[in-house]
Design a protein around this motif. Structure first.
Motif, PDB file in Angstrom:
ATOM      1  N   UNK A   3       3.291  29.447 -43.847  1.00  0.00           N
ATOM      2  CA  UNK A   3       3.947  29.991 -45.441  1.00  0.00           C
ATOM      3  C   UNK A   3       4.793  28.384 -45.420  1.00  0.00           C
ATOM      4  N   UNK A   4       5.462  27.564 -45.350  1.00  0.00           N
ATOM      5  CA  UNK A   4       6.137  26.483 -45.272  1.00  0.00           C
ATOM      6  C   UNK A   4       4.811  25.138 -45.511  1.00  0.00           C
ATOM      7  N   UNK A   5       3.065  25.428 -45.852  1.00  0.00           N
ATOM      8  CA  UNK A   5       2.481  24.302 -45.209  1.00  0.00           C
ATOM      9  C   UNK A   5       2.467  24.044 -47.260  1.00  0.00           C
ATOM     10  N   UNK A   6       2.957  22.493 -46.969  1.00  0.00           N
ATOM     11  CA  UNK A   6       2.765  22.187 -48.667  1.00  0.00           C
ATOM     12  C   UNK A   6       3.941  22.484 -49.745  1.00  0.00           C
ATOM     13  N   UNK A   7       4.929  23.172 -49.084  1.00  0.00           N
ATOM     14  CA  UNK A   7       6.267  22.926 -49.849  1.00  0.00           C
ATOM     15  C   UNK A   7       6.720  22.369 -49.235  1.00  0.00           C
ATOM     16  N   UNK A   8       8.257  22.309 -50.716  1.00  0.00           N
ATOM     17  CA  UNK A   8       9.126  21.667 -49.829  1.00  0.00           C
ATOM     18  C   UNK A   8      10.127  21.976 -49.332  1.00  0.00           C
ATOM     19  N   UNK A   9      10.792  20.823 -47.620  1.00  0.00           N
ATOM     20  CA  UNK A   9      10.960  21.067 -46.529  1.00  0.00           C
ATOM     21  C   UNK A   9      11.855  20.658 -46.360  1.00  0.00           C
ATOM     22  N   UNK A  10      13.568  21.113 -45.859  1.00  0.00           N
ATOM     23  CA  UNK A  10      14.835  20.710 -45.153  1.00  0.00           C
ATOM     24  C   UNK A  10      14.173  20.600 -43.373  1.00  0.00           C
ATOM     25  N   UNK A  11      13.942  19.565 -42.512  1.00  0.00           N
ATOM     26  CA  UNK A  11      13.687  19.863 -41.710  1.00  0.00           C
ATOM     27  C   UNK A  11      15.221  18.880 -40.681  1.00  0.00           C
ATOM     28  N   UNK A  12      14.977  19.992 -39.957  1.00  0.00           N
ATOM     29  CA  UNK A  12      16.388  19.724 -38.594  1.00  0.00           C
ATOM     30  C   UNK A  12      15.839  19.596 -37.310  1.00  0.00           C
ATOM     31  N   UNK A  13      16.375  19.050 -36.789  1.00  0.00           N
ATOM     32  CA  UNK A  13      15.584  18.984 -35.270  1.00  0.00           C
ATOM     33  C   UNK A  13      16.945  18.801 -34.391  1.00  0.00           C
ATOM     34  N   UNK A  14      16.688  18.549 -32.661  1.00  0.00           N
ATOM     35  CA  UNK A  14      17.500  18.229 -31.592  1.00  0.00           C
ATOM     36  C   UNK A  14      18.419  17.307 -32.476  1.00  0.00           C
ATOM     37  N   UNK A  15      17.986  16.493 -32.331  1.00  0.00           N
ATOM     38  CA  UNK A  15      18.996  15.351 -32.930  1.00  0.00           C
ATOM     39  C   UNK A  15      19.723  15.789 -33.729  1.00  0.00           C
ATOM     40  N   UNK A  16      19.671  15.827 -34.853  1.00  0.00           N
ATOM     41  CA  UNK A  16      20.865  16.612 -36.300  1.00  0.00           C
ATOM     42  C   UNK A  16      20.493  16.080 -37.170  1.00  0.00           C
ATOM     43  N   UNK A  17      19.023  15.287 -37.110  1.00  0.00           N
ATOM     44  CA  UNK A  17      18.106  14.684 -38.353  1.00  0.00           C
ATOM     45  C   UNK A  17      17.460  15.205 -39.470  1.00  0.00           C
ATOM     46  N   UNK A  24      15.626  23.866 -36.814  1.00  0.00           N
ATOM     47  CA  UNK A  24      15.390  24.244 -38.076  1.00  0.00           C
ATOM     48  C   UNK A  24      15.003  23.756 -39.599  1.00  0.00           C
ATOM     49  N   UNK A  25      13.930  24.721 -40.354  1.00  0.00           N
ATOM     50  CA  UNK A  25      13.190  24.430 -41.540  1.00  0.00           C
ATOM     51  C   UNK A  25      13.275  25.185 -42.309  1.00  0.00           C
ATOM     52  N   UNK A  26      13.339  25.055 -43.434  1.00  0.00           N
ATOM     53  CA  UNK A  26      13.903  25.570 -44.900  1.00  0.00           C
ATOM     54  C   UNK A  26      13.353  25.283 -45.873  1.00  0.00           C
ATOM     55  N   UNK A  27      12.492  25.567 -47.291  1.00  0.00           N
ATOM     56  CA  UNK A  27      12.102  25.534 -48.142  1.00  0.00           C
ATOM     57  C   UNK A  27      13.484  24.706 -48.920  1.00  0.00           C
ATOM     58  N   UNK A  28      13.408  23.712 -49.541  1.00  0.00           N
ATOM     59  CA  UNK A  28      14.219  23.315 -50.168  1.00  0.00           C
ATOM     60  C   UNK A  28      14.813  24.286 -51.354  1.00  0.00           C
ATOM     61  N   UNK A  29      14.299  25.324 -51.684  1.00  0.00           N
ATOM     62  CA  UNK A  29      14.493  26.220 -52.811  1.00  0.00           C
ATOM     63  C   UNK A  29      15.171  26.925 -52.677  1.00  0.00           C
ATOM     64  N   UNK A  30      15.021  27.696 -51.413  1.00  0.00           N
ATOM     65  CA  UNK A  30      16.258  28.823 -50.890  1.00  0.00           C
ATOM     66  C   UNK A  30      16.978  28.431 -49.179  1.00  0.00           C
ATOM     67  N   UNK A  31      17.465  27.250 -49.332  1.00  0.00           N
ATOM     68  CA  UNK A  31      17.922  26.946 -47.960  1.00  0.00           C
ATOM     69  C   UNK A  31      18.112  27.794 -46.924  1.00  0.00           C
ATOM     70  N   UNK A  32      18.549  28.992 -47.372  1.00  0.00           N
ATOM     71  CA  UNK A  32      18.913  30.045 -46.332  1.00  0.00           C
ATOM     72  C   UNK A  32      17.638  31.072 -45.773  1.00  0.00           C
ATOM     73  N   UNK A  33      16.633  30.701 -46.256  1.00  0.00           N
ATOM     74  CA  UNK A  33      15.660  31.547 -45.272  1.00  0.00           C
ATOM     75  C   UNK A  33      15.249  30.509 -44.897  1.00  0.00           C
ATOM     76  N   UNK A  34      15.660  29.923 -43.773  1.00  0.00           N
ATOM     77  CA  UNK A  34      15.418  29.407 -42.460  1.00  0.00           C
ATOM     78  C   UNK A  34      14.314  29.627 -41.074  1.00  0.00           C
TER      79      UNK A  34
END
Length: 125
Positions: free
Chosen positions: A75-89, A10-20
């Motif tokens: 569209x997410x290149x160079x945008x601060x994001x929240x990255x969640x992987x399968x290991x729940x990191x 799951x990848x979401x821009x920090x500015x809008x965590x609902x836009x995953x």
């Protein structure tokens, strides 16, 4: 107690965590580097010199990805994001670049890969 079971990335821009962007993951590798070097002083004395901070990056690859997901990833290149992987990191970071191979007229892009480089981010405003 709530338990989160992730099967996708799951990848979401920090500015809008609902836009995953949710995509199935193929492979991931982690790289951790501390800011440490060894300096040589007079008489051959070797000392460790380190500075605070640790660099973490996650190399992620996908065998196949839909064109829509690939475009959303671009569209997410160079945008601060929240990255969640399968290991729940949960990693706050930035995607510096994306690569993928297009073939024929298919709606798929193959061998997609990118690196998430960690950044310092506080959820407290």
């Amino acid at each position: 107690m709530t338990e989160l079971a992730l099967t996708d990335t799951i990848i979401a821009p920090i500015s809008d965590l609902t836009g995953t962007l949710t995509i199935g993951q193929y492979a991931e590798s982690e790289s951790v580097t501390d800011s440490t070097s060894v300096r040589v002083y007079a008489g051959g004395v070797r000392r460790i010199v380190s500075t605070p901070g640790r660099d973490q990056s996650y190399n992620v690859s996908y065998r196949y990805m839909s064109r829509a997901n690939y475009d959303a990833l671009l569209d997410l290149v160079s945008v601060p994001v929240l990255f969640r992987d399968q290991r729940a990191r949960a990693v706050y970071g930035v995607i510096a670049g994306v690569s993928g191979s297009e073939f024929a007229v298919s709606d798929l892009v193959e061998d997609v890969s990118f690196t998430v480089q960690n950044i310092t981010y506080s959820e407290i405003v």
